[in-house]
Write an enzyme that holds these catalytic residues in place. Structure first.
Site, PDB file in Angstrom:
ATOM      1  N   HIS A  56       0.827  -1.198  -0.034  1.00  0.00           N
ATOM      2  CA  HIS A  56       0.161   0.044   0.021  1.00  0.00           C
ATOM      3  C   HIS A  56       0.854   1.178   0.065  1.00  0.00           C
ATOM      4  O   HIS A  56       1.944   1.196   0.476  1.00  0.00           O
ATOM      5  CB  HIS A  56      -0.960   0.077   1.321  1.00  0.00           C
ATOM      6  CG  HIS A  56      -1.873  -0.998   1.443  1.00  0.00           C
ATOM      7  ND1 HIS A  56      -1.301  -2.257   1.999  1.00  0.00           N
ATOM      8  CD2 HIS A  56      -3.194  -1.211   1.274  1.00  0.00           C
ATOM      9  CE1 HIS A  56      -2.599  -2.987   2.081  1.00  0.00           C
ATOM     10  NE2 HIS A  56      -3.232  -2.432   1.619  1.00  0.00           N
ATOM     11  N   ASP A  59       2.278   1.773   3.202  1.00  0.00           N
ATOM     12  CA  ASP A  59       3.135   0.825   3.926  1.00  0.00           C
ATOM     13  C   ASP A  59       4.864   1.395   3.558  1.00  0.00           C
ATOM     14  O   ASP A  59       5.673   0.963   4.376  1.00  0.00           O
ATOM     15  CB  ASP A  59       3.244  -0.703   3.251  1.00  0.00           C
ATOM     16  CG  ASP A  59       1.591  -0.813   3.457  1.00  0.00           C
ATOM     17  OD1 ASP A  59       1.088  -0.818   4.443  1.00  0.00           O
ATOM     18  OD2 ASP A  59       1.331  -1.910   2.452  1.00  0.00           O
ATOM     19  N   MET A  90       2.579  -5.971  -7.286  1.00  0.00           N
ATOM     20  CA  MET A  90       1.219  -5.523  -7.334  1.00  0.00           C
ATOM     21  C   MET A  90       1.410  -4.128  -6.374  1.00  0.00           C
ATOM     22  O   MET A  90       2.243  -4.274  -5.241  1.00  0.00           O
ATOM     23  CB  MET A  90       0.278  -6.425  -6.472  1.00  0.00           C
ATOM     24  CG  MET A  90      -0.984  -5.785  -6.486  1.00  0.00           C
ATOM     25  SD  MET A  90      -1.375  -5.171  -4.831  1.00  0.00           S
ATOM     26  CE  MET A  90      -1.659  -6.591  -3.836  1.00  0.00           C
ATOM     27  N   GLU A 183     -11.122  -6.141  -5.626  1.00  0.00           N
ATOM     28  CA  GLU A 183     -10.907  -7.171  -4.409  1.00  0.00           C
ATOM     29  C   GLU A 183     -12.369  -7.136  -3.625  1.00  0.00           C
ATOM     30  O   GLU A 183     -12.509  -5.919  -2.922  1.00  0.00           O
ATOM     31  CB  GLU A 183      -9.713  -6.853  -3.486  1.00  0.00           C
ATOM     32  CG  GLU A 183      -9.758  -8.189  -2.321  1.00  0.00           C
ATOM     33  CD  GLU A 183      -8.642  -8.011  -1.471  1.00  0.00           C
ATOM     34  OE1 GLU A 183      -7.694  -7.591  -1.909  1.00  0.00           O
ATOM     35  OE2 GLU A 183      -8.561  -8.570  -0.556  1.00  0.00           O
ATOM     36  N   LYS A 185     -15.088  -7.996  -0.994  1.00  0.00           N
ATOM     37  CA  LYS A 185     -15.204  -8.587   0.725  1.00  0.00           C
ATOM     38  C   LYS A 185     -16.794  -8.177   1.167  1.00  0.00           C
ATOM     39  O   LYS A 185     -17.127  -6.907   0.827  1.00  0.00           O
ATOM     40  CB  LYS A 185     -14.354  -7.766   1.334  1.00  0.00           C
ATOM     41  CG  LYS A 185     -14.157  -8.376   2.915  1.00  0.00           C
ATOM     42  CD  LYS A 185     -13.157  -7.577   3.511  1.00  0.00           C
ATOM     43  CE  LYS A 185     -13.193  -8.114   5.069  1.00  0.00           C
ATOM     44  NZ  LYS A 185     -12.132  -7.651   6.010  1.00  0.00           N
ATOM     45  N   GLU A 219     -10.074 -12.859  -2.878  1.00  0.00           N
ATOM     46  CA  GLU A 219      -9.282 -13.391  -1.443  1.00  0.00           C
ATOM     47  C   GLU A 219     -10.109 -14.615  -0.899  1.00  0.00           C
ATOM     48  O   GLU A 219     -11.445 -14.647  -0.759  1.00  0.00           O
ATOM     49  CB  GLU A 219      -9.317 -12.220  -0.613  1.00  0.00           C
ATOM     50  CG  GLU A 219      -8.506 -12.744   0.714  1.00  0.00           C
ATOM     51  CD  GLU A 219      -8.245 -11.533   1.891  1.00  0.00           C
ATOM     52  OE1 GLU A 219      -7.623 -10.511   1.421  1.00  0.00           O
ATOM     53  OE2 GLU A 219      -8.841 -11.884   2.810  1.00  0.00           O
ATOM     54  N   HIS A 222     -12.551 -13.608   2.037  1.00  0.00           N
ATOM     55  CA  HIS A 222     -13.581 -12.604   1.957  1.00  0.00           C
ATOM     56  C   HIS A 222     -14.809 -13.559   1.340  1.00  0.00           C
ATOM     57  O   HIS A 222     -15.970 -13.192   1.501  1.00  0.00           O
ATOM     58  CB  HIS A 222     -13.185 -11.739   1.039  1.00  0.00           C
ATOM     59  CG  HIS A 222     -12.144 -10.767   1.601  1.00  0.00           C
ATOM     60  ND1 HIS A 222     -11.532  -9.730   0.912  1.00  0.00           N
ATOM     61  CD2 HIS A 222     -11.684 -10.766   2.742  1.00  0.00           C
ATOM     62  CE1 HIS A 222     -10.501  -9.274   1.552  1.00  0.00           C
ATOM     63  NE2 HIS A 222     -10.543  -9.684   2.776  1.00  0.00           N
ATOM     64  N   ASP A 247      -5.701 -13.216  -3.666  1.00  0.00           N
ATOM     65  CA  ASP A 247      -5.181 -13.057  -2.466  1.00  0.00           C
ATOM     66  C   ASP A 247      -5.397 -14.483  -1.716  1.00  0.00           C
ATOM     67  O   ASP A 247      -6.537 -14.876  -1.394  1.00  0.00           O
ATOM     68  CB  ASP A 247      -5.908 -11.925  -1.649  1.00  0.00           C
ATOM     69  CG  ASP A 247      -5.299 -10.773  -1.816  1.00  0.00           C
ATOM     70  OD1 ASP A 247      -5.955  -9.845  -1.122  1.00  0.00           O
ATOM     71  OD2 ASP A 247      -4.520 -10.610  -2.455  1.00  0.00           O
ATOM     72  N   ASP A 257     -12.752 -11.454   9.375  1.00  0.00           N
ATOM     73  CA  ASP A 257     -11.470 -11.814   8.469  1.00  0.00           C
ATOM     74  C   ASP A 257     -10.366 -12.288   9.062  1.00  0.00           C
ATOM     75  O   ASP A 257      -9.535 -11.496   9.645  1.00  0.00           O
ATOM     76  CB  ASP A 257     -11.560 -10.499   7.743  1.00  0.00           C
ATOM     77  CG  ASP A 257     -10.610 -10.606   6.458  1.00  0.00           C
ATOM     78  OD1 ASP A 257     -10.128  -9.518   5.920  1.00  0.00           O
ATOM     79  OD2 ASP A 257     -10.091 -11.856   6.176  1.00  0.00           O
ATOM     80  N   ASP A 259      -7.545 -13.968   7.671  1.00  0.00           N
ATOM     81  CA  ASP A 259      -6.495 -13.800   6.992  1.00  0.00           C
ATOM     82  C   ASP A 259      -5.350 -14.870   7.661  1.00  0.00           C
ATOM     83  O   ASP A 259      -4.158 -14.600   7.673  1.00  0.00           O
ATOM     84  CB  ASP A 259      -5.941 -12.468   7.143  1.00  0.00           C
ATOM     85  CG  ASP A 259      -6.838 -11.512   6.442  1.00  0.00           C
ATOM     86  OD1 ASP A 259      -6.526 -10.420   6.596  1.00  0.00           O
ATOM     87  OD2 ASP A 259      -7.537 -11.768   5.467  1.00  0.00           O
ATOM     88  N   ASP A 289      -2.026 -12.799   1.127  1.00  0.00           N
ATOM     89  CA  ASP A 289      -2.542 -11.691   1.858  1.00  0.00           C
ATOM     90  C   ASP A 289      -2.967 -12.336   3.177  1.00  0.00           C
ATOM     91  O   ASP A 289      -4.229 -12.557   3.457  1.00  0.00           O
ATOM     92  CB  ASP A 289      -3.728 -10.930   1.288  1.00  0.00           C
ATOM     93  CG  ASP A 289      -4.117  -9.817   1.990  1.00  0.00           C
ATOM     94  OD1 ASP A 289      -5.105  -9.122   1.702  1.00  0.00           O
ATOM     95  OD2 ASP A 289      -3.348  -9.420   2.956  1.00  0.00           O
TER      96      ASP A 289
HETATM   97  C1  DIG Z   1      -7.376  -6.643   2.441  1.00  0.00           C
HETATM   98  O1  DIG Z   1      -7.571  -8.170   2.352  1.00  0.00           O
HETATM   99  C2  DIG Z   1      -6.873  -6.127   1.302  1.00  0.00           C
HETATM  100  C3  DIG Z   1      -5.990  -4.981   1.557  1.00  0.00           C
HETATM  101  O2  DIG Z   1      -4.909  -5.735   2.512  1.00  0.00           O
HETATM  102  C4  DIG Z   1      -5.231  -4.604   0.340  1.00  0.00           C
HETATM  103  O3  DIG Z   1      -5.822  -3.481  -0.040  1.00  0.00           O
HETATM  104  C5  DIG Z   1      -5.703  -5.695  -0.461  1.00  0.00           C
HETATM  105  C6  DIG Z   1      -4.382  -6.076  -1.182  1.00  0.00           C
HETATM  106  O4  DIG Z   1      -4.418  -7.442  -1.509  1.00  0.00           O
HETATM  107  N1  DIG Z   1      -6.144  -6.772   0.281  1.00  0.00           N
HETATM  108 MN    MN Z   2      -6.629  -9.033   0.427  1.00  0.00          MN
HETATM  109 MN    MN Z   3      -8.908 -10.332   4.469  1.00  0.00          MN
END
Ligand code: DIG
Ligand code: MN
Ligand code: MN
Length: 388
Positions: A56, A59, A90, A183, A185, A219, A222, A247, A257, A259, A289
């Protein structure tokens, strides 16, 4: 003695800086781990065979920093990439952490916030282009509502599309070789997030001015939060030529979530997911991710990162063994898997319709057929369990 699994040059594993950099903070507790410097992250990732990293904007470059400071931080990152051989695979924008985005970024009710969000992305698209990142992800974590009275969803989607069209125009105007990946969610942090699933995102993309350069970044966690099959969502994205990024992590259904480390929960799902990615010709990175459990120290973070890779490689090896097993080919033939690839009636013509109308079917005999899927699925489970 655990079996050695080796990263192949074709694997192209990647991690977000925020993954191994996650310090274990959660809504109910402070950070438990020290900050890892970006250079140490990159060295650690390179040491375990990783191909690329993603980031990001915030980051990498301090939020609100002066141009000289941003430049210094970016140049340091470029040096670290060069020193480790890692690629920048990315880039994405943090449009969710700062309070200014509390009512959304592209869909904030405040037009000034919407404009600021688009500008923030433009600035990071310039950085993404400079670093050679081929994919730009849009995760709209704050694009949503708690109360439907707050926004007319139709207006919100129009503003979302307007922002993406404008940014796609910026990329084309600048001649950047960058594709967008949305992405999905369903919720968290917002009560409801727009574009909640792969299906919603794929439909939305078709409304965009430059839809050809926009795909999805599904993802695991998600789609699973929505109670849907991640495998099926990825398969449709591939079928539509829209799997631009992915992801990988893990998740238990009905929870926030999580992760989790890839492969730590959905063993059978991921066997079929990895088999699909390996056999479908997907050429993108396998991006993790995810983050280590809050219980872990820094060494545990690297156990987490190695575990993501190890599990992917294990599923890929088991998928190869499954597909090489003659009993599987025989069982698939009985099930008729290959028959589904054969067109049913082909394109419409009046002659084809007349011919079909004239056909007769022995429905009772057709109904008696057993498809042998228990036997086929058990072969898959046998391979997953290592008892085939
Ligand atoms: C969260 O699942 C999102 C953020 O971490 C980011 O914007 C994106 C990148 O893969 N996934
Ligand atoms: Mn993600
Ligand atoms: Mn996530």
């Amino acid at each position: 003695m655990s079996k050695d699994l080796h990263v192949r040059s074709t694997d192209k594993f990647s991690f977000g800086l925020w993954t191994v950099g996650n310090r274990g903070r959660d809504p109910f507790g402070e950070a438990v781990r020290p900050k890892i410097e970006v250079s140490d992250m990159l060295r650690g990732l390179a040491d375990i065979g990783v191909y690329g990293v993603s980031f990001h904007d915030d980051d990498l470059m301090t939020f609100g920093a002066s141009e000289p400071q941003r430049r210094a931080e970016l140049d340091a990152f470029k040096k670290d990439l060069e020193a480790t051989g890692l690629k920048c695979t990315m880039a994405t924008t943090n449009l969710f952490y700062h309070p200014v985005f509390k009512d959304g970024a592209f869909t904030s009710n405040d037009p000034q916030v919407r404009k600021y969000a688009i500008q923030k992305v433009m600035r990071n698209l310039d950085v993404a282009a400079e670093l050679g990142a081929p994919v730009y992800v849009f995760w709209g974590g704050r694009e949503g509502v708690e109360s439907p009275t707050a926004k007319d969803t139709r207006d919100a989607l129009s503003r979302y599309a307007e922002a993406l069209d404008f940014l796609a125009g910026y990329v084309k105007d600048k001649g950047y070789d960058i594709k967008f990946a949305l992405e999905p969610k369903p919720n968290e942090p917002r009560g409801d997030i727009y574009l909640p699933t792969v299906g919603h995102a794929l439909a939305f993309i078709e409304t965009l001015q430059h839809s050809e350069m926009v795909g999805v970044n599904p993802e695991v966690a998600h789609e699973t939060m929505s109670g849907l099959s991640f495998y099926q969502g990825v398969a449709q994205a591939i079928w539509q030529g829209k799997l631009f990024h992915i992801d990988l992590n893990d998740q238990r259904i009905g929870r926030f979530d999580q992760d989790f480390r890839f492969g730590s929960e959905g063993i059978k799902d991921h066997f079929f997911l990895v088999r699909l990615l390996e056999n479908s010709g997907y050429e993108g990175v396998k991006h993790f991710d995810a983050h280590a459990y809050r219980t872990e120290d820094v060494e545990g973070v690297w156990d987490f990162a190695r575990g993501c890779i190890r599990n992917y490689l294990a599923f890929a090896e088991k998928a190869r063994e499954f597909d090489a097993d003659p009993r599987v080919a025989e069982a698939m033939a009985y099930t008729g898997v290959a028959e589904l690839a054969v067109p049913t009636v082909g394109p419409y013509t009046p002659e084809a319709a007349a011919g079909l109308m004239a056909e007769t079917f022995d429905v009772d005999t057709l109904a008696k057929r057993g498809f042998g899927i228990e036997k086929l699925d058990q072969l898959a489970v046998d391979h997953i369990l290592g008892i085939a």
